[in-house]
Design an enzyme around this catalytic site. Structure first.
Site, PDB file in Angstrom:
ATOM      1  N   ALA A  39     119.478  96.030  28.446  1.00 38.30           N
ATOM      2  CA  ALA A  39     119.850  94.960  27.519  1.00 38.30           C
ATOM      3  C   ALA A  39     120.506  93.768  28.196  1.00 38.30           C
ATOM      4  O   ALA A  39     121.063  92.905  27.519  1.00 38.30           O
ATOM      5  CB  ALA A  39     120.778  95.507  26.436  1.00 38.30           C
ATOM      6  N   ALA A  40     120.418  93.701  29.520  1.00 37.24           N
ATOM      7  CA  ALA A  40     121.076  92.604  30.233  1.00 37.24           C
ATOM      8  C   ALA A  40     120.532  91.250  29.803  1.00 37.24           C
ATOM      9  O   ALA A  40     121.283  90.281  29.632  1.00 37.24           O
ATOM     10  CB  ALA A  40     120.916  92.790  31.740  1.00 37.24           C
ATOM     11  N   GLY A  41     119.226  91.158  29.624  1.00 38.23           N
ATOM     12  CA  GLY A  41     118.629  89.905  29.187  1.00 38.23           C
ATOM     13  C   GLY A  41     119.078  89.498  27.799  1.00 38.23           C
ATOM     14  O   GLY A  41     119.262  88.301  27.513  1.00 38.23           O
ATOM     15  N   ASP A  42     119.285  90.478  26.924  1.00 36.24           N
ATOM     16  CA  ASP A  42     119.754  90.179  25.569  1.00 36.24           C
ATOM     17  C   ASP A  42     121.194  89.683  25.602  1.00 36.24           C
ATOM     18  O   ASP A  42     121.555  88.736  24.888  1.00 36.24           O
ATOM     19  CB  ASP A  42     119.644  91.425  24.689  1.00 36.24           C
TER      20      ASP A  42
END
Length: 299
Positions: A242-245
């Site tokens: 979920a780093a991109g989120d």
């Protein structure tokens, strides 16, 4: 300071997350180590991330009438996100099958379920978009829905941040309504058709773009001539799912609060890094204090 209002249009999935020493290759069976069931979906994740980063957030999307849908609504609401207009569609909720290796790299298979039925925004949903400071959207729901929301936002003066994932070509009507585009390298290639010179190719499509580069950080550019590499914040990576989120939501929050976009990208990089330190999607999304601490650097 009055809270920034971030409205997220996107997907909600139940993430079935398995960890293993290595990711299986085609035809290969790998013995895993752990398994968890975690609410996710890029839309729901970004809505939760925006609230944790300090915004007032609302989520527009669709869940199924199954038990996963009940859990998704409860968890998203418990995170402080406004789910008053979250739709319930008869049938299955969206599901994501997530595999994570020992280095934190992942492979994800998404089954849209109810997300595919999220079409034709209602008057109430359009009003929520128009009243927001920033609209955030992705591409796990029909692109026609994203386009409708973005066009409505642009007409109302709401800023539009599009995280163009998963990768696909986009209609000109949508691109014309985007203020900031956030993509990784594979998504940039799908959008531009170019393997090289992606940053400049992105600016042929939108006025401002962020190209995320994983451990290498990110690139930010705009049509005014800005072209800057933003280094990654170093952390011990457990899971990058979920780093991109976290990055996209933090970028929207910081920009909505009045930071210039370059400063917002730096703060977003800290959010993405903070997210990598825990396993899972929505459960790993960092709170504002964690982001601020990484952004400030070592004491």
């Amino acid at each position: 300071m009055e809270q920034t209002r971030v409205v997220v249009v996107g997907s909600a999935n139940m993430d079935l997350v398995a960890t293993a020493p290595t990711l299986p290759r085609p035809g290969e069976t790998v013995l895993g180590t752990d398994f968890v069931t975690v609410p996710g979906g890029k839309g729901a994740n970004q809505a939760v991330a925006a609230v944790r980063a300090g915004a007032s957030g609302a989520f527009l999307g669709a869940i199924g009438s199954d038990s996963f849908g009940v859990t998704l609504r409860a968890r998203i609401t418990a995170a402080g996100v406004d789910t008053g207009q979250l739709r319930v569609v008869y049938g299955a909720s969206g599901v994501a099958l997530v595999m994570v290796n020992a280095e934190g790299e992942n492979a994800i298979l998404v089954i849209p379920g109810a997300n595919g039925a999220f079409t034709r925004l209602t008057a109430g949903e359009l009003a929520a978009v128009r009243e927001a400071d920033v609209l955030v959207a992705q591409l796990e729901v029909p692109v026609e829905t994203v386009t409708e929301a973005a066009v409505a936002a642009r007409a109302a003066g709401t800023r539009v941040v599009l995280n163009a994932a998963p990768a696909r070509r986009l209609p000109a009507e949508l691109l014309d309504a985007v203020d900031v585009l956030v993509v990784n390298e594979s998504e940039a290639q799908a959008l531009t058709g170019r393997g090289r010179d992606q940053p400049h190719a992105l600016l042929e499509l939108v006025p401002r773009a962020v190209l995320t580069l994983g451990a290498a950080g990110a690139w930010y550019g705009d049509r005014d001539g800005t072209a800057v590499h933003v280094p990654a914040v170093r952390v011990e990576v457990v899971d990058s799912t979920a780093a991109g989120d976290a990055f996209t939501a933090a970028l929207a929050v910081a920009w909505g609060e009045g930071r210039d976009l370059l400063a917002a990208v730096h703060w977003a990089a800290a959010a993405g890094a903070a997210c990598c330190r825990r396993l899972g999607a929505s459960v790993a999304l960092p709170r504002r204090a964690e982001i601020d601490a990484l952004y400030a650097g070592p004491a």
